[in-house]
Design an enzyme around this catalytic site. Structure first.
Site, PDB file in Angstrom:
ATOM      1  N   LYS A 143       0.766  -1.092   0.087  1.00 50.20           N
ATOM      2  CA  LYS A 143      -0.069  -0.095   0.010  1.00 50.20           C
ATOM      3  C   LYS A 143       0.910   1.346   0.091  1.00 50.20           C
ATOM      4  O   LYS A 143       1.964   1.215   0.652  1.00 50.20           O
ATOM      5  CB  LYS A 143      -0.950  -0.022   1.258  1.00 50.20           C
ATOM      6  CG  LYS A 143      -2.012   0.960   1.479  1.00 50.20           C
ATOM      7  CD  LYS A 143      -3.039   0.705   2.736  1.00 50.20           C
ATOM      8  CE  LYS A 143      -3.836   1.920   2.917  1.00 50.20           C
ATOM      9  NZ  LYS A 143      -4.659   1.383   3.925  1.00 50.20           N
ATOM     10  N   SER A 157      -9.155   1.493   3.171  1.00 43.96           N
ATOM     11  CA  SER A 157      -8.626   2.122   2.495  1.00 43.96           C
ATOM     12  C   SER A 157      -7.651   1.528   1.618  1.00 43.96           C
ATOM     13  O   SER A 157      -6.868   1.862   0.778  1.00 43.96           O
ATOM     14  CB  SER A 157      -7.964   3.563   3.155  1.00 43.96           C
ATOM     15  OG  SER A 157      -6.943   2.719   3.939  1.00 43.96           O
ATOM     16  N   SER A 206      -9.864  -1.072   7.064  1.00 43.40           N
ATOM     17  CA  SER A 206      -8.951  -0.634   5.760  1.00 43.40           C
ATOM     18  C   SER A 206      -8.467  -2.084   5.347  1.00 43.40           C
ATOM     19  O   SER A 206      -8.130  -1.926   4.120  1.00 43.40           O
ATOM     20  CB  SER A 206      -8.368   0.455   5.944  1.00 43.40           C
ATOM     21  OG  SER A 206      -8.648   1.708   6.029  1.00 43.40           O
TER      22      SER A 206
END
Ligand SMILES: *[C@@H]1O[C@H](CO)[C@@H](O)[C@H](O)[C@H]1NC(C)=O
Ligand SMILES: *[C@@H]1O[C@H](CO)[C@@H](O)[C@H](O)[C@H]1NC(C)=O
Ligand SMILES: *[C@@H]1O[C@H](CO)[C@@H](O)[C@H](O)[C@H]1NC(C)=O
Ligand SMILES: *[C@@H]1O[C@H](CO)[C@@H](O)[C@H](O)[C@H]1NC(C)=O
Ligand SMILES: *[C@@H]1O[C@H](CO)[C@@H](O)[C@H](O)[C@H]1NC(C)=O
Ligand SMILES: *[C@@H]1O[C@H](CO)[C@@H](O)[C@H](O)[C@H]1NC(C)=O
Ligand SMILES: *[C@@H]1O[C@H](CO)[C@@H](O)[C@H](O)[C@H]1NC(C)=O
Ligand SMILES: *[C@@H]1O[C@H](CO)[C@@H](O)[C@H](O)[C@H]1NC(C)=O
Ligand SMILES: *[C@@H]1O[C@H](CO)[C@@H](O)[C@H](O)[C@H]1NC(C)=O
Ligand SMILES: CC(=O)N[C@H]1CO[C@H](CO)[C@@H](O)[C@@H]1O
Length: 602
Positions: A167, A248, A272
């Site tokens: 990420k 996310s 997330s």
């Protein structure tokens, strides 16, 4: 002022990322203007949605049928194309660590081949899905080096030579940017790799690139979408055109779902990891806060942030977690790991892991959070009881979370995160060795964001920062009593209280409802595919046009447990996964076609 802002946040926040996760995603839904409707490489998911639920418009069934036909043709084409080649190369849509290591060991292909194939796959879908924001320009050279090591007889372990995407809030000291999806940090440099990135590299993993995310891990706007960042654009899930990818760790969810890498890392503050796992048909492990280091991970909250894997199988997630977990002097929350020892998460993957366990179901949570769009999820959830019981588990219903209703409307969880963010972000910024826009505080960042055109302000506001900058922070005297009060929601009034009162090994919930109950107390969750929306499901969209519910969109089952019970939860999730293999029962509508055989020897 503060009060009215808080109410606004509660009313308008579209993601569950930072607020109690179980708040139904209700809003001022309306018929979308044609310009915002999903484009027609797919059928037109034209629907309307009222505050109370779905009202299929005439024709939506026909559209769903057209979609289904498209899907069937895509899948049947896919089945042919994804059959392993005569040389037995694993199909990359499903390839596991064990399969890839077997191929590498027997020299049917190399890590260089894997990097080439995965990069080609990323390029095939990135224009549609925006899952990956950058590719490591050194990936091929690193793969070559790891191939050479292997030839010399040196083998670092299960991740040796396997490409992994991380990420874009996990910093690396290489040619890649670490931006949290913001233009403010493009070009910024860190002194070293984030500890989790360094551990992956040391274990022989190839950091293939960085995945798109909800900007700032969804901690900027009160009116934005999952999976959008200024730097990476809007990402989409692959199971329905314009699907909300959730977030996310959106790009990490999409990338693991489509085989754009062996697996991915994400981070979770509240949802997330497990939410993008939920809706992208993969496994998400949200580790206990403190099990994995957050050093040089762009923060939301030191009290809630954690780094974990998103993978296609539980066992692959266990392998990755085993590598990234462990004490780190640079993040002293990791000193809470019991005896400082990382359990063998891979050995915990046992078919018998559900035998004799007591699983609680907090029925009041289900009734508080259910909406019309969650009906298929609940049906599937109750259906899972049979499988769990057949595997030897006892289901204990009505293990209610006593403060669930109060938690659902409380603003405290957001205030705590804001109080952490102001301080934790400033610490991160102070660690940069190159800071191109001289941003050293949240106030600087807000100024930059509000004035830099690509940041899409004011359409996407800075509501959470506005409030954080007015409030006290986690060094203020007001913090500690508020934090203690917030803990009660996850402890006595929530997950930990129920585990103790009913002598449970874990609590199960549809993943869609799960994350907030573990978030405040830093407890672990493992989410595993459970089902998907059936044909005929009315298509519903959010105000930005992202599709929230539609035929074929998957969802998952969560196992929630006490802090540092990660291995136990992984075992149970494995035992459920092996009995159900739900992932194989639903296919993405868009599938990259490049396979290992297309690149071998090229
Ligand atoms: C669900 O939809 C039906 C009609 O489609 C409506 O009568 C009902 O009130 C809705 N329930 C909820 C919980 O939204
Ligand atoms: C995305 O895909 C397009 C088309 O293949 C390619 O031109 C572009 O470079 C890709 N972007 C990244 C960052 O890989
Ligand atoms: C990092 O950002 C810089 C500045 O935009 C860009 O030139 C560079 O290509 C990016 N790095 C990668 C690996 O994409
Ligand atoms: C970080 O990268 C720079 C530039 O390549 C290098 O000089 C430095 O040694 C790296 N730091 C660490 C801790 O590896
Ligand atoms: C949020 O953004 C959407 C899309 O731009 C817009 O339609 C809506 O009015 C906004 N809501 C609020 C409360 O600002
Ligand atoms: C936690 O770590 C920081 C360095 O990251 C150190 O300065 C601090 O003393 C540590 N605190 C405790 C309680 O160990
Ligand atoms: C738990 O919640 C359910 C649903 O709200 C309710 O019917 C039940 O009575 C509750 N049980 C206990 C023990 O509180
Ligand atoms: C950042 O600060 C440095 C040193 O004070 C200055 O040279 C540079 O122009 C500043 N950059 C920006 C974008 O303000
Ligand atoms: C946190 O709040 C204190 C006042 O309680 C203030 O002095 C300090 O500057 C704040 N820290 C940050 C990073 O804003
Ligand atoms: C790698 C990638 O997909 N990049 C895309 C991110 O989103 C922007 C805006 O939508 C695109 O322009 C990039 O190509």
């Amino acid at each position: 002022m503060l009060q009215s802002l808080r109410s606004r946040i509660l009313e308008t926040l579209s993601s569950r990322d930072i607020l109690p996760r179980y708040r139904p995603a209700e809003g001022p839904y309306q018929l979308l203007p044609p310009s915002t409707l999903p484009d027609l490489q797919s059928p037109d998911p034209q629907v309307t949605m009222t505050r109370k639920g779905l009202c299929p418009r005439p024709g939506s069934r026909v559209l769903a049928l057209v979609f289904l036909l498209l899907l069937i043709s895509a899948v049947s084409a896919g089945v042919i194309r994804h059959r392993p080649g005569p040389s037995g190369h694993p199909a990359l849509l499903e390839a596991t660590i064990d399969e890839l290591q077997a191929g590498l060991a027997s020299r049917r292909f190399t890590s260089v081949d894997l990097v080439k194939a995965y990069i080609a796959r990323i390029h095939e879908v990135n224009d549609t899905l925006h899952a990956v924001t950058e590719i490591n320009p050194d990936a091929l050279a690193i793969a070559r080096e790891l191939d050479n090591e292997r030839l010399r007889g040196s083998f670092r372990g299960p991740l040796h030579g396997l490409p992994i995407l991380i990420k874009n809030n996990i910093a690396t000291n290489d040619s890649m940017n670490t931006t949290a999806g913001s233009w403010a940090l493009v070009g910024a440099k860190v002194p070293r790799d984030a500890t989790v990135a360094q551990k992956l590299r040391a274990a022989g993993a190839i950091l293939l690139g960085k995945t798109n995310l909800s900007q700032w891990a969804h901690f900027r706007s009160v009116n934005t979408t999952n999976g959008w960042s200024a730097y990476g654009g809007q990402s989409y899930g692959p199971y329905f055109p314009k699907q909300d990818p959730w977030g996310s760790s959106s790009g990490s969810g999409i990338s693991s779902a489509l085989g754009l890498a062996l697996g991915c890392l994400g981070t979770e503050t509240d949802g997330s990891i497990v939410d993008p796992a939920d809706f992208n048909n993969i496994v998400g492990i949200k580790p206990t806060v403190g099990l994995t280091s957050r050093h040089l991970v762009i923060p939301v909250s030191e009290h809630q942030d954690t780094v974990g894997p998103l993978t296609r199988t539980v066992k692959d997630g266990a392998h990755i977690l085993r590598i990234i977990a462990g004490a780190d002097p640079l993040d002293n929350y990791t000193s809470s790991i019991p005896q400082g020892k990382v359990p063998d998460f891979v050995a915990a993957c046992q078919l018998s892991a559900l035998s004799g366990v007591r699983l609680g179901v907090p029925s009041n949570v289900l009734s508080i959070l259910s909406t019309n769009t969650t009906e298929p999820i609940l049906e599937s959830f109750y259906g899972a009881f049979d499988i769990l019981q057949a595997a030897g588990a006892t289901i204990v219903e009505d293990t209610n979370f006593t403060s669930a209703a109060e938690f659902e409307s409380s603003q405290l969880p957001t205030i705590i995160l804001e109080a952490d963010f102001v301080v934790n972000l400033q610490d991160y910024l102070s660690s940069l060795t190159y800071n191109p826009n001289n941003i050293s505080s949240l106030a600087d960042l807000r100024r930059f964001t509000q004035s830099f055109p690509l940041e899409d302000y004011p359409q996407r506001d800075t509501g959470l920062w506005d409030q954080a900058l007015q409030n006290w922070n986690n060094t203020s005297p007001q913090f500690w009593p508020a934090y203690q009060q917030n803990l009660v929601y996850g402890d006595e009034g929530g997950l930990l209280g129920a585990l103790k009162r009913y002598d449970l090994d874990a609590v199960i919930l549809p993943t869609h409802f799960s994350s907030s109950f573990a978030a405040t107390v830093g407890a672990p969750i493992v989410s595993v595919p459970m089902g998907f929306y059936p044909a005929g499901t009315p298509v519903s969209t959010d105000p930005w046009g992202l599709v929230e519910a539609a035929p074929n969109i998957p969802f998952g089952l969560s196992f929630l447990g006490a802090r540092f019970d990660d291995a136990k939860l992984i075992g149970m999730a494995y035992a459920y996964e092996q009995r159900t293999k739900i992932r194989n029962k639903v296919s993405p509508y868009i599938v990259p076609q490049t396979e290992i055989r297309d690149v071998v020897g090229s």
